[in-house]
Motif scaffolding. Structure first.
Motif, PDB file in Angstrom:
ATOM      1  N   GLN A   5       0.811  -1.209   0.000  1.00  0.00           N
ATOM      2  CA  GLN A   5       0.000   0.000   0.000  1.00  0.00           C
ATOM      3  C   GLN A   5       0.850   1.269   0.000  1.00  0.00           C
ATOM      4  O   GLN A   5       0.319   2.349  -0.243  1.00  0.00           O
ATOM      5  CB  GLN A   5      -0.929   0.003   1.218  1.00  0.00           C
ATOM      6  CG  GLN A   5      -1.935  -1.139   1.220  1.00  0.00           C
ATOM      7  CD  GLN A   5      -2.793  -1.154   2.472  1.00  0.00           C
ATOM      8  OE1 GLN A   5      -2.597  -0.369   3.401  1.00  0.00           O
ATOM      9  NE2 GLN A   5      -3.753  -2.068   2.506  1.00  0.00           N
ATOM     10  N   ALA A   6       2.145   1.125   0.289  1.00  0.00           N
ATOM     11  CA  ALA A   6       3.017   2.304   0.315  1.00  0.00           C
ATOM     12  C   ALA A   6       4.445   1.903  -0.026  1.00  0.00           C
ATOM     13  O   ALA A   6       4.908   0.815   0.338  1.00  0.00           O
ATOM     14  CB  ALA A   6       2.981   2.970   1.694  1.00  0.00           C
ATOM     15  N   ALA A 116       2.862   3.715  -9.601  1.00  0.00           N
ATOM     16  CA  ALA A 116       2.440   3.551  -8.208  1.00  0.00           C
ATOM     17  C   ALA A 116       1.194   4.385  -7.927  1.00  0.00           C
ATOM     18  O   ALA A 116       0.228   3.906  -7.307  1.00  0.00           O
ATOM     19  CB  ALA A 116       3.576   3.944  -7.268  1.00  0.00           C
ATOM     20  N   HIS A 119      -1.890   2.931  -9.346  1.00  0.00           N
ATOM     21  CA  HIS A 119      -2.362   1.758  -8.609  1.00  0.00           C
ATOM     22  C   HIS A 119      -2.820   2.109  -7.194  1.00  0.00           C
ATOM     23  O   HIS A 119      -3.137   1.212  -6.401  1.00  0.00           O
ATOM     24  CB  HIS A 119      -1.252   0.696  -8.534  1.00  0.00           C
ATOM     25  CG  HIS A 119      -1.070  -0.078  -9.804  1.00  0.00           C
ATOM     26  ND1 HIS A 119      -0.420   0.441 -10.903  1.00  0.00           N
ATOM     27  CD2 HIS A 119      -1.465  -1.339 -10.158  1.00  0.00           C
ATOM     28  CE1 HIS A 119      -0.398  -0.462 -11.867  1.00  0.00           C
ATOM     29  NE2 HIS A 119      -1.032  -1.543 -11.456  1.00  0.00           N
ATOM     30  N   VAL A 121      -1.066   3.412  -4.784  1.00  0.00           N
ATOM     31  CA  VAL A 121      -0.017   3.203  -3.779  1.00  0.00           C
ATOM     32  C   VAL A 121       0.478   4.557  -3.286  1.00  0.00           C
ATOM     33  O   VAL A 121       0.796   5.448  -4.077  1.00  0.00           O
ATOM     34  CB  VAL A 121       1.163   2.397  -4.372  1.00  0.00           C
ATOM     35  CG1 VAL A 121       2.297   2.276  -3.351  1.00  0.00           C
ATOM     36  CG2 VAL A 121       0.677   1.020  -4.804  1.00  0.00           C
ATOM     37  N   ARG A 178       2.422  -3.491   5.285  1.00  0.00           N
ATOM     38  CA  ARG A 178       1.872  -3.176   3.970  1.00  0.00           C
ATOM     39  C   ARG A 178       2.743  -2.185   3.200  1.00  0.00           C
ATOM     40  O   ARG A 178       2.324  -1.667   2.170  1.00  0.00           O
ATOM     41  CB  ARG A 178       0.455  -2.591   4.123  1.00  0.00           C
ATOM     42  CG  ARG A 178      -0.552  -3.521   4.756  1.00  0.00           C
ATOM     43  CD  ARG A 178      -0.730  -4.785   3.945  1.00  0.00           C
ATOM     44  NE  ARG A 178      -1.829  -5.613   4.465  1.00  0.00           N
ATOM     45  CZ  ARG A 178      -2.041  -6.857   4.113  1.00  0.00           C
ATOM     46  NH1 ARG A 178      -1.234  -7.442   3.254  1.00  0.00           N
ATOM     47  NH2 ARG A 178      -3.044  -7.542   4.626  1.00  0.00           N
TER      48      ARG A 178
END
Length: 229
Positions: A5-6, A116, A119, A121, A178
């Motif tokens: 997520q990051a 990113a 998506h 992110v 994550r």
């Protein structure tokens, strides 16, 4: 690398190669040396001391912030006044590199940042030094949701201390498991990520002892994240 997520990045040596930038800065220093040899020799002595102090302060236990401690150690090593050390560092470590950074980015970095974002992110920065001006000079500041430095108030510790990484994760509102931290030093960035319970990706060649995912370029990282086949 599933459900990331990051992505949090180191800066120097990770977003751009340090060697080529240092060569450009050395050329500038040489030009100044011909005009003021005595003063520039003092400056060179200070900069070398500051780099050495950087590594010494990493493992130091002190109530003083890493920024102030590094300046004090560099002043002691160089025999120069702390004010002269600070002025030299600001000019040659912070301001002079800015004009060269726009053309210094690693190939594929900008594409990865765009992928990113596409998506969903979140993107962050953790550096031992203030990074916002550098990111702005590179033209990529807008991509990052959090920019954290070891010099920030409330951090005050150099890597591998995990406080800076934890602070960045909090600002991103992402659980450590994550997120991934991307850095170029297995001896510093890897233990920092491990202490913060975050996955780590080593950018560049991996020492045999480094037990982590290694990528040699940003295309490989993009593939590992599933952004492209």
């Amino acid at each position: 690398m599933n459900n990331v997520q990051a992505i949090i990045f180191d800066v120097d040596g990770t977003l751009y190669p340090q060697r080529s930038l240092r060569t450009r800065i050395l050329i500038e220093w040489a030009a100044q040396f011909t005009k003021e040899p005595v003063g520039q020799l003092r400056t060179l002595k200070v900069l070398r001391a500051y780099r050495r102090a950087h590594e010494l302060v990493r493992t130091a236990r002190s109530d003083v912030s890493a920024k102030q401690l590094q300046l004090c150690v560099a002043a002691e090593l160089s025999g120069e006044h702390p004010e002269f050390v600070e002025l030299s560092v600001k000019e040659w470590f912070q301001h002079r590199p800015l004009r060269h950074l726009k053309t210094a980015l690693y190939p594929g970095l900008l594409g990865l940042l765009r992928q990113a974002k596409a998506h969903g992110v979140r993107l962050g920065i953790l550096s031992d030094y203030p990074a916002a001006e550098k990111l702005s000079a590179m033209g990529i500041l807008e991509y990052f949701d959090a920019v954290v430095s070891s010099h920030d108030e409330g951090v005050g510790h150099l890597k591998p201390h995990p406080l800076g990484l934890r602070t960045c994760l909090q600002q991103l509102s992402v659980e450590p498991r994550r997120a991934i931290y991307v850095g170029d030093r297995a001896d510093v960035d890897l233990p920092c990520a491990a202490s913060a319970n975050t996955q780590f990706v080593l950018f560049g060649k991996s020492p045999n002892r480094a037990r982590c995912l290694t990528v040699s370029n940003y295309r490989e990282l993009s593939q590992a994240l599933g952004f492209q086949s």
